[in-house]
Design an enzyme around this catalytic site. Sequence first.
Site, PDB file in Angstrom:
ATOM      1  N   ASP A   4      67.832  67.706  22.806  1.00 49.23           N
ATOM      2  CA  ASP A   4      66.457  68.174  23.061  1.00 49.23           C
ATOM      3  C   ASP A   4      66.336  68.953  24.360  1.00 49.23           C
ATOM      4  OD1 ASP A   4      65.651  66.721  20.753  1.00 49.23           O
ATOM      5  OD2 ASP A   4      65.550  64.906  21.959  1.00 49.23           O
ATOM      6  N   HIS A  42      65.663  71.212  15.897  1.00 46.96           N
ATOM      7  CA  HIS A  42      65.351  72.199  16.933  1.00 46.96           C
ATOM      8  C   HIS A  42      63.945  72.684  16.656  1.00 46.96           C
ATOM      9  CE1 HIS A  42      69.474  72.544  18.140  1.00 46.96           C
ATOM     10  NE2 HIS A  42      69.851  72.927  16.947  1.00 46.96           N
TER      11      HIS A  42
HETATM   12  P1  GDP Z   1      66.940  71.283  21.074  1.00 47.77           P
HETATM   13  O1  GDP Z   1      67.180  70.162  20.111  1.00 47.77           O
HETATM   14  O2  GDP Z   1      67.912  71.270  22.207  1.00 47.77           O
HETATM   15  O3  GDP Z   1      66.875  72.610  20.406  1.00 47.77           O
HETATM   16  O4  GDP Z   1      65.529  71.027  21.742  1.00 47.77           O
HETATM   17  P2  GDP Z   1      64.116  70.812  21.036  1.00 47.77           P
HETATM   18  O5  GDP Z   1      63.780  72.009  20.255  1.00 47.77           O
HETATM   19  O6  GDP Z   1      64.014  69.491  20.393  1.00 47.77           O
HETATM   20  O7  GDP Z   1      63.197  70.638  22.307  1.00 47.77           O
HETATM   21  C1  GDP Z   1      62.840  71.617  23.085  1.00 47.77           C
HETATM   22  C2  GDP Z   1      61.315  71.708  23.074  1.00 47.77           C
HETATM   23  O8  GDP Z   1      60.944  72.418  24.191  1.00 47.77           O
HETATM   24  C3  GDP Z   1      60.761  72.492  21.891  1.00 47.77           C
HETATM   25  O9  GDP Z   1      59.475  72.022  21.589  1.00 47.77           O
HETATM   26  C4  GDP Z   1      60.692  73.911  22.418  1.00 47.77           C
HETATM   27  O10 GDP Z   1      59.708  74.715  21.802  1.00 47.77           O
HETATM   28  C5  GDP Z   1      60.339  73.658  23.841  1.00 47.77           C
HETATM   29  N1  GDP Z   1      60.873  74.593  24.802  1.00 47.77           N
HETATM   30  C6  GDP Z   1      62.091  75.196  24.836  1.00 47.77           C
HETATM   31  N2  GDP Z   1      62.210  75.908  25.982  1.00 47.77           N
HETATM   32  C7  GDP Z   1      61.044  75.738  26.653  1.00 47.77           C
HETATM   33  C8  GDP Z   1      60.569  76.174  27.914  1.00 47.77           C
HETATM   34  O11 GDP Z   1      61.245  76.865  28.662  1.00 47.77           O
HETATM   35  N3  GDP Z   1      59.326  75.759  28.278  1.00 47.77           N
HETATM   36  C9  GDP Z   1      58.541  74.969  27.489  1.00 47.77           C
HETATM   37  N4  GDP Z   1      57.347  74.612  27.935  1.00 47.77           N
HETATM   38  N5  GDP Z   1      58.970  74.509  26.315  1.00 47.77           N
HETATM   39  C10 GDP Z   1      60.201  74.900  25.904  1.00 47.77           C
END
Ligand code: GDP
Length: 429
Positions: free
Chosen positions: A12, A40
């Site tokens: 995440d 994701h």
């Molecule tokens: P992953 O499993 O590593 O792809 O991560 P996730 O998608 O579960 O979690 C990342 C969350 O953070 C998601 O809701 C994204 O939309 C959000 N996100 C990713 N990068 C950023 C950022 O730079 N700022 C903010 N506020 N949210 C982000």
Amino acid sequence: MVKAVVGANWGDEGKGKITDTLAAEADIIIRFQGGANAGHTIKNKYGKFALHALPSGVFYDHTTSVIGNGVALNIETLCGEIKSLVDQGVPAPKILVSDRCQIVMPYHVLFDQYEEERLGGKSFGSTKSGIAPFYSDKYAKIGFQVSELFDDELLKEKVYRVLETKNILMEHLYHKPAIDPEETLATLRKYRDMIAPYVCDVSLFLDKAIKEGKTILLEGQLGTLKDPDHGIYPMVTSSSTLAAYGAIGAGVPPYEIKQIITVCKAYSSAVGAGAFVSEIFGDEAVELRNRGGDGGEYGATTGRPRRVGWFDCVASKYGCRLQGTTDVAFTVLDVLGYLDEIPVCTGYDINGEVTTEFPVTHLLEKAKPVIKKLPGWKCDIRGIRNYDELPKECRDYIDFVEEQIGYPITMVSNGPAREDIIYRDSKIK
Ligand code: GDP
């Protein structure tokens, strides 16, 4: 050129967003491990999507999305996801599935549920998607490869043989009804028809792509700390989360992986059980959880509240090292704009001794965080596109983290959208 996008921590970290951003310049995006147990979250012009099976580059029309042999393939989830994208107006994606990929069987999901129930309070906090039983069977050599779906005789013999032992557990350990082999065969025949349009010799396809100079992204699921060898065993996942495994789980030569982009979030979060040294609780945690990510730190697959904590330099340094990091993408920095002071975990106090090296699990359980507080920037940094325009306190935070972890932060993500990315020259090479 092959690049990997992987996580430094518990998952995440925002890998989906970084992969999606980098996919603009890529030809092929490939998942190489894990299953549909994690997700994701991607936000783009078509809407907000939680992807569990498909790689993150699936929204572009110039990319091919590949499910590599290392993945735990849930055919119903994959096909359901493809359909939901098309239903929401995303152009029909080009998808390939390795003929060597193994299939999550309906009984894997059942065994996952029943085993968690049996363990009660001692459970692993599994998402009950069948991943642990799937990988157990893969290495016990009783898994089903996609290619086998196309040989009915083989399939029949194997289903009967495998269910013979499965049903002993089903009846005598879990006290559940036995699985009917004919029902399983019918499901597998249905799976065969569903997956047939996508099946491909993926390693051969990638070999050709590499020779043609195509850009290939390996997209990791979860992060270093969930790796079965190098993570917080046994509170880990069942497949390797390391970039090195990308070579195996996709079928490319290890030396072709030229760039390893390790994603670190500007604070920590984790799902499931296991040691989490910089975890915070109470109101402080509720506030960070609700402000975190994009709409709060809640699991993309399960909706479970994620555990949250401050950035952990010890775990992240280790996480980056094991990935073989060439670049760090530092994400979700915008979320910290509300804090007067930003606590960072710089060391672990274990039995009165402070260390900055990540220990083995039984020592990790004893670790207490050593916290340093840095000044906050107290403003919204979303929308900023040039590094120099970030507030000084924000740049100082990035410099501090970079120095602690020892790997170059070359990308800073300050919002959930593709465009919310700032490239940065690092002093560390
Ligand atoms: P992953 O499993 O590593 O792809 O991560 P996730 O998608 O579960 O979690 C990342 C969350 O953070 C998601 O809701 C994204 O939309 C959000 N996100 C990713 N990068 C950023 C950022 O730079 N700022 C903010 N506020 N949210 C982000």
